[in-house]
Design a protein around this motif. Structure first.
Motif, PDB file in Angstrom:
ATOM      1  N   ASP A  10      55.555   4.223  14.076  1.00  0.00           N
ATOM      2  CA  ASP A  10      55.548   3.592  12.754  1.00  0.00           C
ATOM      3  C   ASP A  10      54.916   4.541  11.744  1.00  0.00           C
ATOM      4  O   ASP A  10      55.363   5.654  11.608  1.00  0.00           O
ATOM      5  CB  ASP A  10      54.840   2.229  12.800  1.00  0.00           C
ATOM      6  N   ASP A  11      53.845   4.133  11.104  1.00  0.00           N
ATOM      7  CA  ASP A  11      53.219   4.986  10.078  1.00  0.00           C
ATOM      8  C   ASP A  11      51.940   5.635  10.597  1.00  0.00           C
ATOM      9  O   ASP A  11      51.070   6.023   9.835  1.00  0.00           O
ATOM     10  CB  ASP A  11      52.945   4.166   8.814  1.00  0.00           C
ATOM     11  N   LYS A  12      51.827   5.729  11.932  1.00  0.00           N
ATOM     12  CA  LYS A  12      50.642   6.340  12.543  1.00  0.00           C
ATOM     13  C   LYS A  12      51.073   7.498  13.436  1.00  0.00           C
ATOM     14  O   LYS A  12      52.193   7.551  13.909  1.00  0.00           O
ATOM     15  CB  LYS A  12      49.891   5.324  13.415  1.00  0.00           C
ATOM     16  N   LYS A  65      37.349   8.276   6.787  1.00  0.00           N
ATOM     17  CA  LYS A  65      36.820   8.227   8.159  1.00  0.00           C
ATOM     18  C   LYS A  65      37.135   6.896   8.831  1.00  0.00           C
ATOM     19  O   LYS A  65      37.390   6.834  10.026  1.00  0.00           O
ATOM     20  CB  LYS A  65      35.311   8.467   8.166  1.00  0.00           C
ATOM     21  N   SER A  66      37.135   5.828   8.035  1.00  0.00           N
ATOM     22  CA  SER A  66      37.367   4.488   8.593  1.00  0.00           C
ATOM     23  C   SER A  66      38.801   4.319   9.116  1.00  0.00           C
ATOM     24  O   SER A  66      39.082   3.400   9.877  1.00  0.00           O
ATOM     25  CB  SER A  66      37.070   3.429   7.541  1.00  0.00           C
ATOM     26  N   ASP A  67      39.729   5.214   8.718  1.00  0.00           N
ATOM     27  CA  ASP A  67      41.122   5.130   9.167  1.00  0.00           C
ATOM     28  C   ASP A  67      41.388   5.926  10.440  1.00  0.00           C
ATOM     29  O   ASP A  67      42.511   5.977  10.917  1.00  0.00           O
ATOM     30  CB  ASP A  67      42.076   5.652   8.076  1.00  0.00           C
ATOM     31  N   ILE A  68      40.353   6.573  10.974  1.00  0.00           N
ATOM     32  CA  ILE A  68      40.517   7.413  12.166  1.00  0.00           C
ATOM     33  C   ILE A  68      40.015   6.642  13.383  1.00  0.00           C
ATOM     34  O   ILE A  68      38.877   6.189  13.401  1.00  0.00           O
ATOM     35  CB  ILE A  68      39.749   8.737  12.010  1.00  0.00           C
ATOM     36  N   LYS A  78      41.157  12.989  24.470  1.00  0.00           N
ATOM     37  CA  LYS A  78      41.083  11.812  23.613  1.00  0.00           C
ATOM     38  C   LYS A  78      42.422  11.559  22.952  1.00  0.00           C
ATOM     39  O   LYS A  78      43.219  12.461  22.784  1.00  0.00           O
ATOM     40  CB  LYS A  78      40.040  12.027  22.513  1.00  0.00           C
ATOM     41  N   GLN A  79      42.616  10.315  22.554  1.00  0.00           N
ATOM     42  CA  GLN A  79      43.750   9.979  21.697  1.00  0.00           C
ATOM     43  C   GLN A  79      43.161   9.704  20.323  1.00  0.00           C
ATOM     44  O   GLN A  79      42.301   8.847  20.185  1.00  0.00           O
ATOM     45  CB  GLN A  79      44.452   8.721  22.191  1.00  0.00           C
ATOM     46  N   ILE A  80      43.607  10.438  19.357  1.00  0.00           N
ATOM     47  CA  ILE A  80      43.143  10.240  17.986  1.00  0.00           C
ATOM     48  C   ILE A  80      44.301   9.598  17.221  1.00  0.00           C
ATOM     49  O   ILE A  80      45.396  10.169  17.191  1.00  0.00           O
ATOM     50  CB  ILE A  80      42.775  11.581  17.310  1.00  0.00           C
ATOM     51  N   ILE A  81      44.053   8.446  16.644  1.00  0.00           N
ATOM     52  CA  ILE A  81      45.101   7.741  15.908  1.00  0.00           C
ATOM     53  C   ILE A  81      44.800   7.870  14.416  1.00  0.00           C
ATOM     54  O   ILE A  81      43.715   7.518  13.954  1.00  0.00           O
ATOM     55  CB  ILE A  81      45.174   6.263  16.337  1.00  0.00           C
ATOM     56  N   LEU A  82      45.777   8.439  13.702  1.00  0.00           N
ATOM     57  CA  LEU A  82      45.613   8.717  12.273  1.00  0.00           C
ATOM     58  C   LEU A  82      46.785   8.133  11.499  1.00  0.00           C
ATOM     59  O   LEU A  82      47.895   8.080  12.013  1.00  0.00           O
ATOM     60  CB  LEU A  82      45.604  10.234  12.030  1.00  0.00           C
TER      61      LEU A  82
END
Length: 98
Positions: A10-12, A65-68, A78-82
């Protein structure tokens, strides 16, 4: 073609990261197998490296930062979702061409 170090949903974007704590400086070190290796200055103590990683990604990709989101906080992989923004799209395009 390299194994993908990221997935777009989607948008991530989910980026698979190998974090390297205790480095001399914060930087994206390049691809490491199917991971993106990121060097982080902070030690892997009490979440310090994860906090530093979020700060670094926030600055690098101009994301609050709150969106990471980090999954696998105690794991080296790690899985980093942005959120998928233009800066990240450019970055992924650049890495795909390598």
């Amino acid at each position: 073609m390299n194994a993908k170090f990221y997935e777009i949903k989607d948008d991530k974007v989910i980026i698979y990261v190998k974090a390297q704590p205790n480095s001399s400086k914060n930087k994206i070190a390049g691809l490491y197998g199917d991971n993106l290796k990121i060097n982080i200055k902070a030690p892997a103590v009490e979440g310090a490296a994860n906090k530093e990683l979020v700060k670094f990604l926030s600055k690098t990709f101009k994301i609050p930062k709150s969106d990471i989101i980090i999954k696998g906080e105690t794991s080296k992989r790690k899985q980093i979702i942005l959120p998928l923004n233009e800066k990240i799209k450019e970055f992924l395009k650049e890495y795909n061409e390598q």
